[in-house]
Design a protein around this motif. Structure first.
Motif, PDB file in Angstrom:
ATOM      1  N   THR A 431      -6.902 -19.622   7.593  1.00  0.00           N
ATOM      2  CA  THR A 431      -6.724 -20.705   6.632  1.00  0.00           C
ATOM      3  C   THR A 431      -5.230 -20.974   6.499  1.00  0.00           C
ATOM      4  O   THR A 431      -4.401 -20.226   7.013  1.00  0.00           O
ATOM      5  CB  THR A 431      -7.278 -20.284   5.264  1.00  0.00           C
ATOM      6  OG1 THR A 431      -6.598 -19.098   4.878  1.00  0.00           O
ATOM      7  CG2 THR A 431      -8.758 -20.043   5.325  1.00  0.00           C
ATOM      8  N   LEU A 432      -4.927 -22.025   5.821  1.00  0.00           N
ATOM      9  CA  LEU A 432      -3.516 -22.355   5.624  1.00  0.00           C
ATOM     10  C   LEU A 432      -3.055 -21.937   4.244  1.00  0.00           C
ATOM     11  O   LEU A 432      -3.832 -21.906   3.301  1.00  0.00           O
ATOM     12  CB  LEU A 432      -3.325 -23.861   5.798  1.00  0.00           C
ATOM     13  CG  LEU A 432      -3.513 -24.371   7.227  1.00  0.00           C
ATOM     14  CD1 LEU A 432      -3.471 -25.882   7.237  1.00  0.00           C
ATOM     15  CD2 LEU A 432      -2.443 -23.794   8.128  1.00  0.00           C
ATOM     16  N   SER A 433      -1.770 -21.679   4.169  1.00  0.00           N
ATOM     17  CA  SER A 433      -1.195 -21.340   2.865  1.00  0.00           C
ATOM     18  C   SER A 433      -0.973 -22.611   2.072  1.00  0.00           C
ATOM     19  O   SER A 433      -0.938 -23.701   2.638  1.00  0.00           O
ATOM     20  CB  SER A 433       0.145 -20.677   3.062  1.00  0.00           C
ATOM     21  OG  SER A 433      -0.026 -19.517   3.791  1.00  0.00           O
ATOM     22  N   PRO A 434      -0.766 -22.445   0.788  1.00  0.00           N
ATOM     23  CA  PRO A 434      -0.363 -23.600   0.004  1.00  0.00           C
ATOM     24  C   PRO A 434       1.028 -24.029   0.420  1.00  0.00           C
ATOM     25  O   PRO A 434       1.748 -23.264   1.067  1.00  0.00           O
ATOM     26  CB  PRO A 434      -0.363 -23.043  -1.415  1.00  0.00           C
ATOM     27  CG  PRO A 434      -0.156 -21.590  -1.239  1.00  0.00           C
ATOM     28  CD  PRO A 434      -0.845 -21.223   0.019  1.00  0.00           C
ATOM     29  N   PRO A 435       1.445 -25.224   0.053  1.00  0.00           N
ATOM     30  CA  PRO A 435       2.786 -25.646   0.416  1.00  0.00           C
ATOM     31  C   PRO A 435       3.797 -24.693  -0.197  1.00  0.00           C
ATOM     32  O   PRO A 435       3.558 -24.153  -1.282  1.00  0.00           O
ATOM     33  CB  PRO A 435       2.920 -27.024  -0.226  1.00  0.00           C
ATOM     34  CG  PRO A 435       1.580 -27.401  -0.702  1.00  0.00           C
ATOM     35  CD  PRO A 435       0.743 -26.195  -0.776  1.00  0.00           C
ATOM     36  N   PRO A 436       4.927 -24.457   0.497  1.00  0.00           N
ATOM     37  CA  PRO A 436       5.898 -23.515  -0.036  1.00  0.00           C
ATOM     38  C   PRO A 436       6.442 -23.974  -1.381  1.00  0.00           C
ATOM     39  O   PRO A 436       6.629 -25.162  -1.606  1.00  0.00           O
ATOM     40  CB  PRO A 436       7.008 -23.509   1.017  1.00  0.00           C
ATOM     41  CG  PRO A 436       6.770 -24.695   1.862  1.00  0.00           C
ATOM     42  CD  PRO A 436       5.356 -25.078   1.738  1.00  0.00           C
ATOM     43  N   VAL A 437       6.641 -22.994  -2.249  1.00  0.00           N
ATOM     44  CA  VAL A 437       7.153 -23.316  -3.577  1.00  0.00           C
ATOM     45  C   VAL A 437       8.631 -23.650  -3.466  1.00  0.00           C
ATOM     46  O   VAL A 437       9.386 -22.909  -2.836  1.00  0.00           O
ATOM     47  CB  VAL A 437       6.968 -22.102  -4.511  1.00  0.00           C
ATOM     48  CG1 VAL A 437       7.504 -22.419  -5.895  1.00  0.00           C
ATOM     49  CG2 VAL A 437       5.506 -21.718  -4.566  1.00  0.00           C
ATOM     50  N   LYS A 495     -11.345 -21.666  -1.789  1.00  0.00           N
ATOM     51  CA  LYS A 495     -11.342 -22.940  -1.094  1.00  0.00           C
ATOM     52  C   LYS A 495     -10.148 -23.067  -0.160  1.00  0.00           C
ATOM     53  O   LYS A 495      -9.421 -24.052  -0.207  1.00  0.00           O
ATOM     54  CB  LYS A 495     -11.277 -24.057  -2.133  1.00  0.00           C
ATOM     55  CG  LYS A 495     -12.556 -24.301  -2.878  1.00  0.00           C
ATOM     56  CD  LYS A 495     -12.292 -25.460  -3.793  1.00  0.00           C
ATOM     57  CE  LYS A 495     -13.557 -26.033  -4.374  1.00  0.00           C
ATOM     58  NZ  LYS A 495     -13.218 -27.206  -5.197  1.00  0.00           N
ATOM     59  N   ALA A 496      -9.894 -22.067   0.616  1.00  0.00           N
ATOM     60  CA  ALA A 496      -8.726 -22.146   1.482  1.00  0.00           C
ATOM     61  C   ALA A 496      -8.977 -23.164   2.587  1.00  0.00           C
ATOM     62  O   ALA A 496     -10.066 -23.233   3.133  1.00  0.00           O
ATOM     63  CB  ALA A 496      -8.460 -20.789   2.084  1.00  0.00           C
ATOM     64  N   PRO A 497      -7.983 -23.952   2.913  1.00  0.00           N
ATOM     65  CA  PRO A 497      -8.178 -24.965   3.948  1.00  0.00           C
ATOM     66  C   PRO A 497      -8.242 -24.346   5.336  1.00  0.00           C
ATOM     67  O   PRO A 497      -7.527 -23.385   5.624  1.00  0.00           O
ATOM     68  CB  PRO A 497      -6.938 -25.842   3.804  1.00  0.00           C
ATOM     69  CG  PRO A 497      -5.919 -24.967   3.176  1.00  0.00           C
ATOM     70  CD  PRO A 497      -6.645 -23.970   2.335  1.00  0.00           C
ATOM     71  N   ARG A 498      -9.067 -24.880   6.178  1.00  0.00           N
ATOM     72  CA  ARG A 498      -9.217 -24.352   7.542  1.00  0.00           C
ATOM     73  C   ARG A 498      -8.274 -25.084   8.483  1.00  0.00           C
ATOM     74  O   ARG A 498      -7.923 -26.230   8.269  1.00  0.00           O
ATOM     75  CB  ARG A 498     -10.656 -24.555   8.020  1.00  0.00           C
ATOM     76  CG  ARG A 498     -11.656 -23.803   7.203  1.00  0.00           C
ATOM     77  CD  ARG A 498     -12.081 -22.552   7.942  1.00  0.00           C
ATOM     78  NE  ARG A 498     -12.856 -21.694   7.048  1.00  0.00           N
ATOM     79  CZ  ARG A 498     -12.646 -20.405   6.901  1.00  0.00           C
ATOM     80  NH1 ARG A 498     -11.688 -19.813   7.555  1.00  0.00           N
ATOM     81  NH2 ARG A 498     -13.385 -19.685   6.103  1.00  0.00           N
ATOM     82  N   LEU A 499      -7.941 -24.385   9.575  1.00  0.00           N
ATOM     83  CA  LEU A 499      -7.059 -25.001  10.580  1.00  0.00           C
ATOM     84  C   LEU A 499      -7.856 -25.911  11.493  1.00  0.00           C
ATOM     85  O   LEU A 499      -8.995 -25.597  11.853  1.00  0.00           O
ATOM     86  CB  LEU A 499      -6.494 -23.906  11.475  1.00  0.00           C
ATOM     87  CG  LEU A 499      -5.139 -23.311  11.202  1.00  0.00           C
ATOM     88  CD1 LEU A 499      -4.775 -22.393  12.359  1.00  0.00           C
ATOM     89  CD2 LEU A 499      -4.096 -24.380  11.075  1.00  0.00           C
TER      90      LEU A 499
END
Ligand SMILES: Nc1ncnc2c1ncn2[C@@H]1O[C@H](COP(=O)(O)OP(=O)(O)OP(=O)(O)O)[C@@H](O)[C@H]1O
Length: 625
Positions: A431-437, A495-499
């Protein structure tokens, strides 16, 4: 003073032997009746009160014991004609077959004395019967419990309506060595039942190990023992140029099918590959993958093993079954310690020298060469040698006929980095990480120097990764790192986004851009990816920091190496004419071993006059990765 009774017996014995009628009696009187023969002698003895009784008892006891022995012999003979007895040594493969087979027998679930074991005999978790009710599938680190015959207890069970008695034994040999064995008695006159048992156990085991490669290593007594099995590694998981991979597979397959071709030409049916180059570049991995592809086992020989001498080595190699891979890892290790061209450097050193030397083998190079050539050696052997120090090897060892194909493994290229990345993250698993803080003190920001240039590349990809996502990102914009980690962990399971394949390609390219060409090993890249097992975008974002860290570590290691006292190296490697790479047969001499020319891969050309492909060569070249 001899007692009267004994004197009487002695006299009687003399008389019997001499045929005399004269006998002894206390006070000189003649004994009645005369003792002229054995029956009368016995009668005389028996007539002697207490002595007679004692003798009667002796004779009676003797008769009883003889009868018992006769009965036991008859019983054993009878039993032997109705019972077939099989013995299995714990360090041999049939023992593994039988143990797995036994573990699957329902009998143990009803037995009164059982051995509950977590040993899986080299099989995957469900390879052995689980204790009813136990579920291990999917549980990380779970070890299945199996029920087995207890040690030193004889168990009975039925096989195809025949009674079987199973006895498992364990013998302690000292120094932590244990010898396991198994005895199975089958009540049958026919060998057919026994064959059926062995076949069933073998087939069951092979079905279980179909997806695994068995590994054997030499024990302290220089016998092969089964060291377990590993899951088969797919060729695809090892990132090396496709043509080199193909060369290896085709050459090995071709070799396996060419017994008669070798036989017709009187060439020993064996083939050697030398895989050399930097540590962690995939030498061992490709051998493991090849063994899986060919469905054969690996026998690992460590030339630096304590107690290994020329004779042992030769015996070990000769006892390897055909169609197996022999792996001599770090073949140079032996050369820089105790192996010399003709003899161990100093026998005293080998026996009582410093631990680094006395603790190793005492093989000579001639011994090694003879063992490889071994006239009685099993045919159909694929010999693989690996080394990090190509130039330390004797030309005699690396010549065609012993090590026919040499392949160099180098540090990771950008192409390899990208391919490793793609293989590491199957699309469905990550999955993808959230956008960097913004302004977050993540690893990339923490590194200085030329990192900025690398992180520029990385940032491109982290932004790509966080944009085109199919599932809405969870809100992770929190202030404290702890909370963010917590929420990130939660997102992994929610709900992690998939690649998408496209994202993976982009990320892989981004990763490759951060990795300098031929500077880091594949193992170290893999180590970095392992740190971000399910987060490919994080792996890319932190790649520049990783590169800087690796450079620092290497610089430190170099400094330590330069300041450390130089250890004496025994002996200087022999450098001479060597075929840098030869595919069977021909050698192109070179005057010294220098860094080998880069990628020019050998190709296999089938002989024109023979249907057997590939074994005639043709190309003298160097395969480099
Ligand atoms: N080319 C490669 N493709 C995929 N994985 C690799 C590659 N090279 C190394 N690795 C990974 O790095 C680790 C070490 O690899 P391996 O043992 O095959 O290296 P090696 O060249 O035999 O090292 P050494 O010379 O130290 O024995 C393995 O876990 C393997 O998966």
């Amino acid at each position: 003073m001899i007692p009267d009774g004994v004197q009487a017996i002695l006299a009687a014995v003399q008389n019997v032997t001499a045929g005399s009628n004269v006998s002894y009696s206390p006070g000189g009187a003649q004994l009645k009746p005369q003792l002229s023969d054995i029956p009368s002698f016995l009668a005389f003895i028996l007539s002697m009160g207490g002595l007679g009784d004692w003798l009667k008892l002796f004779i009676f006891g003797g008769l009883v014991e003889s009868a018992r022995r006769l009965f036991t012999m008859a019983y054993n003979a009878l039993l032997a004609s109705f019972v077939l007895t099989l013995h299995f040594d714990g360090d041999e493969t049939p023992y593994q077959w039988l143990m797995v087979w036994l573990s699957k027998q329902e009998a143990w679930t009803k037995a009164r004395t059982i051995h509950v074991s977590s040993q899986n005999f080299g099989l995957k978790n469900n390879g052995v019967l689980l204790v009813p009710g136990e579920e291990t599938d999917g549980k990380e680190g779970a070890r299945p419990l199996s029920m087995l015959p207890n040690f030193d207890t004889t168990h009975s069970l039925w096989f195809r309506r025949r009674l079987m008695r199973v006895t498992r034994s364990k013998k302690y040999l000292g120094e932590g060595q244990v010898e396991n064995s198994l005895m199975i008695q089958v009540f049958t006159r026919s060998h057919k039942t026994v064959h059926a048992l062995l076949l069933e156990a073998k087939q069951q085991y092979e079905a279980e190990t179909e997806s695994r490669v068995s590994v054997f290593v030499a024990d302290t007594y220089n016998n092969w023992y089964y060291a377990g099995s590993r899951p088969k590694r797919s060729m695809d998981s090892v990132v090396i140029p496709a043509d080199v991979k193909e060369l290896l597979i085709e050459d090995a397959k071709d070799f396996m099918m060419s017994e008669s071709w070798y036989g017709q030409r009187g060439i020993p049916w064996q083939r050697g590959w030398l895989l050399y180059g930097v540590p962690g570049s995939g030498k061992t991995s490709i051998i493991q993958a090849l063994a899986g592809t060919l469905g054969i086992n690996i026998y690992v020989v460590s030339l630096a093993k304590r107690g290994l001498d020329d004779t042992n080595l030769s015996e070990l190699l000769n006892s390897i079954p055909s169609r197996s891979i022999v792996l001599m890892e770090d073949i140079d290790a032996a050369f820089t310690r105790t192996v010399t061209r003709e003899a161990p450097i100093d026998p005293q050193v080998a026996v009582s020298g410093p631990p680094t030397q006395s603790a190793t083998s005492t093989i000579t190079l001639s011994g090694l060469l003879n063992a490889i050539d071994g006239v009685q050696a099993q045919q159909g052997r694929l010999l693989f040698a690996t080394t990090n120090k190509y130039t330390a090897l004797d030309p005699a060892l690396v010549r065609p006929g012993r090590l026919d194909v040499h392949i160099e493994f180098k540090l990771a290229t950008k192409w390899q980095a990208a391919e490793l990345f793609k293989r590491f993250y199957p699309i469905d698993d990550v999955t993808l990480s959230p956008p960097p803080v913004p302004n977050d003190s993540n690893e990339v920001d923490a590194v200085e120097g030329d990192l900025s240039e690398l992180s520029e590349k990385a940032s491109v990809f982290s932004s790509v990764s966080s944009s085109d996502t199919r599932v809405e990102m969870p809100d992770l914009m929190t202030t404290t790192t702890g909370t963010m980690i917590h929420q990130a962990a939660r997102s992994r399971h929610s709900k992690a986004p998939r690649l998408t394949p496209e994202q993976l390609r982009t990320l892989a390219q981004g990763f490759a851009d951060c990795i300098p060409e031929e500077e880091l090993s594949m193992a170290s890249l893999q180590g970095h990816l392992m740190m971000h097992k399910t987060r490919p975008d994080e792996a890319v974002r932190t790649a520049p920091a990783f590169v800087i860290k690796q450079r620092e570590v290497r610089a430190k290691a170099r400094t330590i190496a330069e300041t450390a006292p130089v250890a004496p190296v025994i002996p200087a490697p022999l450098i001479g004419p060597v075929a840098p790479v030869a595919l069977v047969g021909t050698v192109t001499p070179v005057t010294s071993i220098s860094p080998l020319p880069s990628v020019s891969h050998p190709s296999l050309v089938p002989p024109t006059d023979d249907p057997s492909p590939a074994l005639v060569p043709v190309v003298e070249t160097t395969a480099s990765l």
